[in-house]
Design an enzyme around this catalytic site. Structure first.
Site, PDB file in Angstrom:
ATOM      1  N   GLY A 119       0.843  -1.192   0.000  1.00  0.00           N
ATOM      2  CA  GLY A 119       0.000   0.000   0.000  1.00  0.00           C
ATOM      3  C   GLY A 119       0.871   1.232   0.000  1.00  0.00           C
ATOM      4  N   CYS A 146       5.467  -5.958   1.260  1.00  0.00           N
ATOM      5  CA  CYS A 146       5.853  -4.541   1.309  1.00  0.00           C
ATOM      6  C   CYS A 146       5.228  -3.847   2.532  1.00  0.00           C
ATOM      7  CB  CYS A 146       5.479  -3.879  -0.011  1.00  0.00           C
ATOM      8  SG  CYS A 146       6.299  -2.305  -0.240  1.00  0.00           S
ATOM      9  N   TYR A 147       4.258  -2.971   2.328  1.00  0.00           N
ATOM     10  CA  TYR A 147       3.616  -2.328   3.486  1.00  0.00           C
ATOM     11  C   TYR A 147       3.084  -3.377   4.456  1.00  0.00           C
ATOM     12  CZ  TYR A 147       0.164   0.362   6.155  1.00  0.00           C
ATOM     13  OH  TYR A 147      -0.571   0.931   7.170  1.00  0.00           O
ATOM     14  N   HIS A 179       7.858  -7.036  -4.399  1.00  0.00           N
ATOM     15  CA  HIS A 179       6.510  -7.377  -4.907  1.00  0.00           C
ATOM     16  C   HIS A 179       6.564  -8.645  -5.754  1.00  0.00           C
ATOM     17  CE1 HIS A 179       4.251  -3.851  -3.588  1.00  0.00           C
ATOM     18  NE2 HIS A 179       5.404  -3.207  -3.694  1.00  0.00           N
ATOM     19  N   GLU A 202       4.199 -10.228  -6.930  1.00  0.00           N
ATOM     20  CA  GLU A 202       3.067 -10.317  -7.862  1.00  0.00           C
ATOM     21  C   GLU A 202       3.346  -9.684  -9.226  1.00  0.00           C
ATOM     22  OE1 GLU A 202       3.335  -8.569  -5.165  1.00  0.00           O
ATOM     23  OE2 GLU A 202       2.330  -6.632  -5.246  1.00  0.00           O
ATOM     24  N   ASP A 227     -17.335  -8.457 -23.149  1.00  0.00           N
ATOM     25  CA  ASP A 227     -17.572  -8.185 -21.728  1.00  0.00           C
ATOM     26  C   ASP A 227     -19.058  -8.268 -21.365  1.00  0.00           C
ATOM     27  OD1 ASP A 227     -14.924  -7.668 -21.909  1.00  0.00           O
ATOM     28  OD2 ASP A 227     -15.097  -5.494 -21.747  1.00  0.00           O
ATOM     29  N   LYS A 280      -9.039  -9.043 -19.166  1.00  0.00           N
ATOM     30  CA  LYS A 280      -9.684  -9.403 -20.434  1.00  0.00           C
ATOM     31  C   LYS A 280      -9.463 -10.880 -20.802  1.00  0.00           C
ATOM     32  CE  LYS A 280     -11.770  -7.335 -24.001  1.00  0.00           C
ATOM     33  NZ  LYS A 280     -12.780  -6.272 -23.865  1.00  0.00           N
TER      34      LYS A 280
END
Ligand code: XMP
Length: 513
Positions: free
Chosen positions: A55, A82-83, A169, A171, A227, A369
């Site tokens: 964050g 992280c945070y 990170h 991710e 979508d 997507k």
């Protein structure tokens, strides 16, 4: 849901949805929950593990988002990123140093001790850092398991409590072994069996929709794009007969589109399909309009009127379903009410009057997507929908440069149809982001037989792109360009020239208006 679950406490990082996605890529279901979720509520969700996200805040800030300490005592493994790692350290009596220079970008991670978190990760590997504060003293019971040049405690671990923290990170793709680290956490450490699939997402989401909607009714605008089609299909699975889907033919759609939509959605679903032919109405509204923004506004306004008329006629509808995707909500108000997330609310059907104050249902808002396309395939939608290229809301109106008339639209539609037919045969069609025709408001001289002609020019546009934000013109083979050009010029009356657009975005845009 009986499915194994990883709960991600949302502290507002821009990467949060990526964490959720990466975990799902390990075939483990994950949800983002508000950072203030109580330990009891979390326990009730029965997660196999918890991730504290990153964050933008500092643990030293007065109103920084926090979680209750008992969340670390639920007996399931916790990974702070992280945070989230700094917060974990601070809560448990370690020391965090307020950021001075910070560390941003690539760093080399050196894993200093074997830990199942780093199983399969080489001793030195590239990671992505983005932090100002850092942990400088471990909480009691913790060990350092990785460092970088600028960060002595780049990862920490409490073996007894199964608590982990990483300063980088995992991710983001720039952390080369990040996916492996997250996979280690969910599979090796949390013991998830990796049985989650897109099918279970469908079942889970359909169940949620059914609970939310109860006996009420839902309306959904079908555009023909992937979508809204997937949105309708998944809601259909949940509460089919309580769903009304509205497709408005605004006259600026591609050749054969209304018929195809009617064929696909008119029969095979249990929702009520309402195809509205509003071509004349839109064309009247577009008469004399040449400015691109005015065209957009005219079409948007007219769409709202048609949609509102239909919604009122159907009456007594509580929910509006929208095919909002994760990229649409990245900068918008967070699904979990995270503190940092603000701005831009995404409404495909914006500007509705107050008496039609629908509640929103957005089943795809956590998806990207490509995940939506996978979902579409799984829901049995035809490939013509699932693989459909993006198409702008104002349709062919922004591809007929100058005034939009029925005659000019028909010329463009005929040209565009040939472009599509030839492009679909191209072996690398899947790599093309968009390919289409544009009609210019100029004529040029040509010759056909013995006759001099003075006819329209069609532009062929084909681009590659990851997300539409930037794009490159596609290096189509000359033979393909030749076939398209020949077919358009020979078969479409009123066209005597085809040119290829070699502008990249930026500075060009994908569309011409
Ligand atoms: P540009 O032309 O800005 O397009 O490079 C980027 C992507 O957005 C699509 N596009 C639109 N989509 N309403 C939409 O729903 C619009 O007004 C609109 N304008 C552009 C375009 O097709 C491309 O995929």
């Amino acid at each position: 849901m009986s499915e194994e679950l990883i709960a991600i406490l949302d502290f507002g990082s821009q990467y949060n949805q990526l964490i959720a996605r990466r975990v799902r890529e390990c075939n483990v279901y994950s949800v983002l929950v508000n950072h203030s979720t109580s330990p009891a509520e979390l326990k009730g969700m029965n997660p196999k593990g918890i991730i504290l996200s990153g964050g933008p805040a500092s643990v030293f800030a007065k109103d920084s988002p926090r979680c209750q300490a008992e969340i670390l005592d639920l007996g399931v493994p916790v990974l702070g990123i992280c945070y989230g790692m700094q917060l974990m350290a601070q809560i448990l009596g370690g020391e965090v140093e307020k950021g001075r220079s910070g560390e941003y970008g690539f760093a080399e991670l050196h894993t200093s001790q074997d830990s199942s978190l780093f199983a399969g990760v080489p001793p030195y590997s590239q990671v992505w850092m983005s932090h100002a504060d850092k942990v400088i003293e471990l909480p009691p019971g913790f060990q350092t398991i990785a460092r970088t040049d600028d960060c002595d405690i780049a990862a920490m671990w409490s073996p007894a409590r199964r608590l982990y923290g990483v300063q980088f990170h995992p991710e983001v793709v720039h952390s080369i072994h990040g996916a492996q680290i997250l996979d280690n956490f969910v599979a090796k450490i949390c013991g998830c069996s990796r049985s989650w699939t897109i099918t279970s997402f469908i079942e889970h989401t359909a169940k949620q929709i059914a609970e939310t909607v109860g006996d009420d009714r839902v309306i959904c605008a079908l555009s023909g794009g992937v979508d809204s089609a997937v949105t309708a299909a998944i809601i259909d699975k949940a509460i089919g007969p309580q769903l009304d889907c509205v497709f408005v033919n605004n006259g600026v759609v591609r050749a054969g589109e209304p018929e195809e939509i009617q064929k696909i959605f008119g029969n095979d679903f249990s929702f009520k399909f309402h195809g509205i032919d509003a071509e004349d109405r839109f064309l009247r509204r577009l008469k004399g309009v040449t400015d691109p923004e005015e065209k957009r506004k005219a079409i948007g306004d007219e769409f709202i009127k048609v949609f509102v008329d239909k919604a009122r006629e159907l009456g007594n509808i509580r929910f509006l379903a929208q095919g909002t995707l994760y990229p649409d909500v990245i900068e918008s108000h967070s699904p979990t009410g995270a503190p940092s997330a603000t701005i831009k609310s995404h409404h495909n059907v914006g500007g509705l009057p107050e008496d039609l104050d629908f509640e929103l249902i957005e089943p795809l808002r956590e998806l990207f997507k490509d995940e939506v396309r996978e979902l579409g395939r799984e829901l049995g939608l035809p490939l013509s929908i699932v693989k459909r290229q993006p198409f702008p809301g104002p349709g062919l109106a922004v591809r007929v440069l100058g005034e939009v008339t029925k005659e000019r639209l028909d010329i463009l539609r005929e040209a565009d149809l040939r472009v599509q037919q030839e492009m679909e045969k191209y072996e690398h069609y899947d790599e093309i982001w968009q390919s289409f025709a544009i009609l210019l408001p100029i004529r040029s001289v040509g010759v056909m037989g013995d006759e001099r002609t003075y006819e329209h020019t069609v532009v062929l546009r084909a681009v590659t792109s990851q997300d539409g934000m930037t794009a490159d013109w596609a290096r189509l083979p000359y033979d393909l360009l030749d076939r398209i050009s020949r077919r358009v010029i020979n078969e479409v009356r009123g066209v005597n020239r085809v040119v290829y657009d070699i502008g990249s975005k930026p500075p060009s845009t994908i569309e011409w208006e």
